[in-house]
Structures are given as structure tokens and as C-alpha cells.
Scaffold this motif. Structure first.
Motif, short mmCIF file in Angstrom:
data_model
loop_
_atom_site.label_atom_id
_atom_site.label_comp_id
_atom_site.label_asym_id
_atom_site.label_seq_id
_atom_site.Cartn_x
_atom_site.Cartn_y
_atom_site.Cartn_z
N LEU A 1 -31.77 -22.15 12.67
CA LEU A 1 -31.28 -21.47 13.87
C LEU A 1 -32.16 -20.29 14.27
CD1 LEU A 1 -27.41 -21.56 13.31
CD2 LEU A 1 -28.76 -22.94 14.90
N THR A 2 -32.74 -19.60 13.31
CA THR A 2 -33.64 -18.50 13.63
C THR A 2 -34.87 -19.03 14.38
OG1 THR A 2 -32.93 -17.23 11.71
CG2 THR A 2 -35.04 -16.63 12.68
N VAL A 3 -35.43 -20.11 13.87
CA VAL A 3 -36.58 -20.73 14.54
C VAL A 3 -36.17 -21.21 15.93
CG1 VAL A 3 -38.29 -22.57 14.44
CG2 VAL A 3 -37.53 -21.45 12.33
N ALA A 4 -35.00 -21.83 16.02
CA ALA A 4 -34.53 -22.36 17.30
C ALA A 4 -34.47 -21.27 18.36
CB ALA A 4 -33.16 -23.01 17.12
N ALA A 5 -33.95 -20.11 18.00
CA ALA A 5 -33.83 -19.02 18.97
C ALA A 5 -35.21 -18.53 19.43
CB ALA A 5 -33.04 -17.87 18.36
N ASP B 1 -24.18 -20.59 19.94
CA ASP B 1 -23.88 -19.19 20.23
C ASP B 1 -24.97 -18.28 19.65
OD1 ASP B 1 -21.58 -19.98 21.46
OD2 ASP B 1 -20.21 -19.12 20.00
N GLN B 2 -25.37 -18.57 18.43
CA GLN B 2 -26.37 -17.75 17.77
C GLN B 2 -27.72 -17.83 18.47
OE1 GLN B 2 -26.54 -18.24 13.48
NE2 GLN B 2 -28.71 -17.69 13.42
N VAL B 3 -28.11 -19.01 18.89
CA VAL B 3 -29.39 -19.18 19.59
C VAL B 3 -29.38 -18.44 20.91
CG1 VAL B 3 -30.89 -20.87 20.72
CG2 VAL B 3 -29.89 -21.38 18.47
N PHE B 4 -28.30 -18.57 21.67
CA PHE B 4 -28.23 -17.91 22.97
C PHE B 4 -28.17 -16.40 22.82
CE2 PHE B 4 -25.99 -16.32 26.73
CZ PHE B 4 -26.75 -16.90 27.74
N ALA B 5 -27.41 -15.91 21.84
CA ALA B 5 -27.23 -14.47 21.67
C ALA B 5 -28.51 -13.77 21.24
CB ALA B 5 -26.12 -14.20 20.66
N ALA B 6 -29.40 -14.49 20.57
CA ALA B 6 -30.63 -13.86 20.10
C ALA B 6 -31.51 -13.40 21.25
CB ALA B 6 -31.40 -14.84 19.21
N HIS B 7 -31.55 -14.19 22.33
CA HIS B 7 -32.37 -13.85 23.51
C HIS B 7 -31.64 -14.33 24.76
CE1 HIS B 7 -35.81 -12.85 20.94
NE2 HIS B 7 -35.60 -14.00 20.30
N PRO B 8 -30.59 -13.62 25.18
CA PRO B 8 -29.84 -14.07 26.37
C PRO B 8 -30.76 -14.21 27.58
CG PRO B 8 -28.69 -12.30 25.23
CD PRO B 8 -30.05 -12.38 24.62
N TRP B 9 -30.52 -15.26 28.36
CA TRP B 9 -31.37 -15.53 29.50
C TRP B 9 -30.53 -16.09 30.63
CZ3 TRP B 9 -36.32 -14.01 29.73
CH2 TRP B 9 -37.10 -14.43 30.81
N LEU B 10 -30.82 -15.67 31.86
CA LEU B 10 -30.05 -16.14 33.02
C LEU B 10 -30.78 -17.29 33.70
CD1 LEU B 10 -28.98 -12.71 34.57
CD2 LEU B 10 -27.56 -14.31 33.26
N PRO B 11 -30.03 -18.21 34.32
CA PRO B 11 -30.66 -19.35 34.99
C PRO B 11 -31.45 -18.93 36.22
CG PRO B 11 -28.31 -19.28 35.46
CD PRO B 11 -28.55 -18.23 34.42
#
Length: 386
Positions: free
Chosen positions: A220-224, A303-313
Motif C-alpha cells: 500500500l505504501t508503494v501504491a500511494a 482509503d490509505q492510498v487516497f489519504a496519502a496524497h489526496p487529489w481532486l478530479p
């Protein structure tokens, strides 16, 4: 916070297909006509060599339910041997579906009904039944042939039957704009030409990030870190970069897919080896003695992947590099009903005046999708009710 309906919808597809040319839906991307033409030529030749399926109308059945046994199971077994592609077989941008077809969990030619796909992803990967239904019908609604109830896991092919009336295309999961989209993990952006084939350069980056952030494994760390990096890559190199609506949601789903489905179910740590990753992504093959997950799963870790670097569409505006502009009209993780509204609008653009079997099947398939995750939303009936 990622809502449960969106977690269900983003569980399983790796980047997949485009919609309408109608200006009434400004968030829809126009298909790449050159790519569609190439696919038509390739699939026409394949059909002549291998034969197509009869284009008969069917009454689409309800989606299948959960497995009777949903525990740990050997799936690379004697009943499902890997076989190389034959002339005319279709493969697309989703390594999971490609692998299932190459092992015979799906029809080996890569053309299947929604029921076959739902059953296959449950049998082969132990995907949660709700996730399987939601993702499959989302893909089928936008990119499948509703009269024949067939969907290509790759590009446009006559094997799905006669094409629907324009502007609909039934172009399969490789057409750019909804599931297939920009900033993929191992597939290039459509702007650069080939958006559905395995890309060794991007896989090398996948391996590099796994070495740098995961000790040689994809977790998950790599994924984010890889997700945000691929977004930044596309902003800097693709003037037509689009990252919104369905693609915005599936982009995060695809980052946890390898961890939840490609790791052997006997492993206690959810981390993917590079050998197993190459087997799925590049070779479309289960690793030796591969066992599916010990329990039904979907988007655990998103949730963990998104929270690491939140991004808007949003996307690059005015065809300029490094000109990312947020799109406030896009569907987001926090509002599941916005996706329902978007898809209904897209379908109205694709099928402005459906009649007969086509209309009946659109109503049924849209209902199957709505009933699996949108009960809190107002149900829309763009084609009426039966």
C-alpha cells in the motif's frame, strides 16, 4: 473518506473505455477515431480467421449471487490451464481479466456475458459479489452490446454482435475515456498511441517504486507513491490528460487491485512480489500453484492510498502541459449519487432513442447496476420502466 458504494465500484477494473460525442455531456471524452479504425481492421481480420458469434438478441438474466464456497482455493489447477493466445483472441488493459481468459475462467476469446465475468472474478480471485456486480455492469453499460449481452474485455470486435445504433459503440474495455484512462500503472496514456498493451517502461517504474518504498514488494505504501507519481507524469507529458468521473475512481481502485487479488491467499502479508507481478501484468498468467484469497475481498486499502496524497478530479486545460484544472462537476468518492447521475447522462447520450430489445435490455441492465450500491440515491429511469 471513500464511501462504500465507490469502494465497490472501483474494486476490480484496471483502466478501461469511452463514450459519446454529444456536446450535451462535456465531461465525456471523444473516442480516438484512428484507434477505433485500427481495432476495426484488426478484429475484422481476426473474425474472418476464427469466426464470430451469432448476433442474436437475448433477455439478460439477473447477476449471479455469491459463491457457494468462498474460501481459500487453488485456482491455477488442471481444469484451468494457461494457453497462449490464438488468432482472433481479444485481450485488453486489465491484467486480471486477461489472466482469467488465458486460463479459461472466461471464454478464451475474451468476449463474455456479464454473468460470466462476475462468476469468473469470484472463482479466480474471490472478489466480493457486490464489487463484481457493480464493476461489471458499469463496464457493460458503457461499453457492452446490450442486445446480445456480450462485452469485449479488449477492443471493438464483431464477436459481440451487430453494432448498436450510433453514437453508441459497444467498443469494449480498451476504448479510451471511462474505465481505460490516463495515468495507468502499466499502460500508457491513449495520447501516446497504445493504451491497452503491457508497457515495459512503466512496469520498470512499478518495480523501481516497489524497490524504493516496499523493500522489493508492491504494497500500500508503494501504491500511494506510484499513484501520485503517475498523475504527475501525465500532467507533465500529456496535453490531453483527463482524470475525472469514472476514470478518477477506477484509478485508485487499480492501485490496490494487485495487493488484494494478485497475492497468493496463503500469504499472511499483503505484498506482491515482482515475479508474481510480471506473471499477471506481462504474461497474463497465474503464478505456479496460485491460490485465490481466503475470503471475498474488494478495495481494502483504498482509503490509505487516497489519504496519502489526496487529489481532486480534473485534467490539463486548453491542451497545455502542466495546466491541471480541477473539475467541480466530476463524480467524487464522497458522493456516490454523482456517479449514478453521470452514468445515466452518459447512457442517454449514447442511446438517445432506444426501442425494442435494446430499450428493454438497457432498462434491465441499468436496474441491475443501480440495485447494487445506489439504494440511497434517487433511481433515474432515462428509458422508462418495464
Amino acid at each position: 473518506m471513500v464511501s462504500k458504494p465507490f469502494a465497490v465500484l472501483t474494486a476490480f477494473l484496471f483502466t478501461l473505455a469511452t463514450l459519446s460525442t454529444s456536446s450535451a455531456f462535456p465531461n465525456l471524452q471523444i473516442p480516438n477515431r484512428d484507434m477505433m479504425k485500427r481495432q476495426e481492421v484488426e478484429d475484422s481480420s481476426a473474425s474472418q480467421a476464427g469466426g464470430g458469434r451469432p448476433g442474436q438478441g437475448v433477455d439478460p438474466p439477473p447477476p449471479p449471487g455469491p459463491l457457494s464456497f468462498d474460501g481459500l482455493k487453488l485456482v491455477n489447477d488442471r481444469d484451468h490451464p494457461w494457453r497462449p493466445l490464438r488468432n482472433g483472441d481479444v485481450r485488453g488493459p486489465c491484467p486480471g481479466l486477461n489472466t482469467l481468459a488465458s486460463h479459461g475462467y472466461l471464454p478464451r476469446d475474451g468476449v463474455a456475458t456479464p454473468a460470466q465475468i462476475i462468476t469468473a472474478v469470484q472463482e479466480g480471485f474471490n472478489m466480493d459479489n457486490g464489487a463484481a456486480i457493480g464493476a461489471t455492469y458499469l463496464g457493460h453499460l458503457l461499453n457492452g452490446n446490450h442486445v446480445t449481452d456480450l462485452l469485449s474485455i479488449g477492443g471493438l470486435t464483431p464477436k459481440t454482435g451487430p453494432p448498436p445504433p450510433a453514437p453508441a459503440h459497444a467498443g469494449g474495455l480498451s476504448v479510451h475515456g471511462t474505465f481505460e484512462g490516463d495515468a495507468g500503472l502499466t499502460r500508457a496514456d491513449e495520447f501516446f498511441g497504445d493504451n491497452h498493451s503491457f508497457n515495459q517502461t512503466l512496469f520498470d517504474k512499478f518495480v523501481d517504486f516497489s524497490n524504493r518504498y516496499g523493500g522489493g514488494f508492491y504494497n500500500l505504501t508503494v501504491a500511494a507513491e506510484l499513484r501520485i507519481s503517475r498523475i504527475q507524469d501525465s500532467i507533465a507529458t500529456n496535453p490531453q490528460f483527463a482524470f475525472k468521473n469514472v476514470r478518477y475512481l477506477t484509478a485508485y481502485g487499480e492501485t490496490v487491485f494487485p495487493i488484494n487479488f494478485f497475492v497468493d491467499g496463503r500469504e499472511t502479508e499483503r505484498k506482491l512480489s515482482m515475479e508474481a507481478a510480471a506473471s499477471f501484468f506481462r504474461d497474463m498468467k497465474f503464478p505456479p500453484d496460485f491460490h485465490r484469497s481466503s475470503h471475498p475481498t474488494s478495495t481494502e486499502g483504498i482509503d490509505q492510498v487516497f489519504a496519502a496524497h489526496p487529489w481532486l478530479p480534473g485534467g490539463n486545460a486548453d491542451g497545455q502541459l502542466n495546466n491541471y484544472v480541477v473539475d467541480p462537476t466530476s463524480a467524487t468518492f464522497t458522493d456516490p449519487c454523482s456517479l449514478h447521475v453521470f452514468v445515466v447522462g452518459a447512457l442517454q447520450g449514447l442511446y438517445p432513442n432506444p426501442t425494442g430489445i435494446l430499450r428493454r435490455n438497457l432498462i434491465k441492465n441499468l436496474g441491475y447496476w443501480y440495485n447494487n450500491g445506489f439504494s440511497e440515491c434517487t433511481e433515474l429511469h432515462p428509458f422508462g420502466q418495464l
